[in-house]
Design an enzyme around this catalytic site. Structure first.
Site, mmCIF file in Angstrom:
data_model
loop_
_atom_site.group_PDB
_atom_site.id
_atom_site.type_symbol
_atom_site.label_atom_id
_atom_site.label_comp_id
_atom_site.label_asym_id
_atom_site.label_seq_id
_atom_site.Cartn_x
_atom_site.Cartn_y
_atom_site.Cartn_z
ATOM 1 N N GLU A 1 0.854 -1.197 0.000
ATOM 2 C CA GLU A 1 0.000 0.000 0.000
ATOM 3 C C GLU A 1 0.881 1.235 0.000
ATOM 4 O OE1 GLU A 1 -2.160 2.423 3.641
ATOM 5 O OE2 GLU A 1 -2.242 0.242 3.656
ATOM 6 N N LYS B 1 -9.739 -2.841 8.395
ATOM 7 C CA LYS B 1 -8.461 -2.356 8.907
ATOM 8 C C LYS B 1 -8.703 -1.954 10.361
ATOM 9 C CE LYS B 1 -5.378 1.647 8.492
ATOM 10 N NZ LYS B 1 -5.032 2.827 7.673
#
Length: 206
Positions: A40, A125
């Site tokens: 990411e 998350k």
């Protein structure tokens, strides 16, 4: 292999953020070379969209290259246009479904987790993970046994093993893995840290 399947198989998401776009790109490249399959790039990285575009061109269309710190649908649109194949948010974000890519949506409390799932999150998350630690994740597994959790925030090698032992799909690791590499730091030390985290993710103790 889709994002959730890959995270379940490899159990590690690398998070790149830095002040030097060229160094950030080199960091992404190095992480992939060392065998980390999902990376990411935070949108707080200097010239993040260019980093994503260039990384996508180098890594090819099938690489699991995502954009993080996505806080709006406009962020999502720019990130997907740049080549992000998944999105990671720090909190609940509306309007991401039309972009057709997997979303790891930030949530902490049970109410936020339910809201994230209602917004189409593919995985949660758990952020900031350091606030509750591995014990909090274990408590969440009872009411949410089928929800894929990816704790992020303060995850060093030992915490990574503890989270994985308590049912995390994977762990998201930023500075304990990347260090100063995305600011122009030592890539050889990044390779050492990558090997350590890959060993931990595979089941070895740090």
């Amino acid at each position: 292999m889709n994002l959730v399947e890959s995270l379940g198989a490899h159990r590690l998401l690398a998070i790149v953020r830095g002040k030097d776009p060229a160094a950030a790109l080199s960091t992404v490249r190095t992480l992939v070379e060392e065998g980390i399959s999902a990376v990411e790039v935070s949108l707080t990285t200097a010239d993040a969209l260019t980093v994503i575009t260039r990384a996508r061109a180098e890594l090819g269309p099938d690489a699991l290259l995502g954009a993080g710190t996505v806080r709006s649908a406009a962020d999502a649109a720019r990130a997907v246009d740049a080549g992000a194949s998944f999105l990671v948010t720090p909190a609940l974000v509306e309007g991401l479904e039309p972009y057709g890519v997997p979303v790891l949506m930030g949530a902490l409390t049970p109410t936020e987790i339910e809201a994230a799932l209602a917004r189409g999150a593919d995985a949660i998350k758990l952020f900031p993970g350091s606030l509750g630690g591995p014990g909090y994740l274990r408590a969440l597994r009872d009411p949410f046994p089928d929800v894929p959790f990816v704790p992020v925030g303060g995850v060093d090698a030992q915490a990574a093993r503890d989270y994985l032992d308590r049912g995390a799909l994977a762990v998201g690791v930023g500075s304990p893995l990347v260090g100063d590499a995305a600011d122009g730091g030592d890539l050889e030390q990044l390779r050492v840290r990558a090997a350590e985290f890959l060993k931990t993710a595979a089941g070895g103790r740090p």
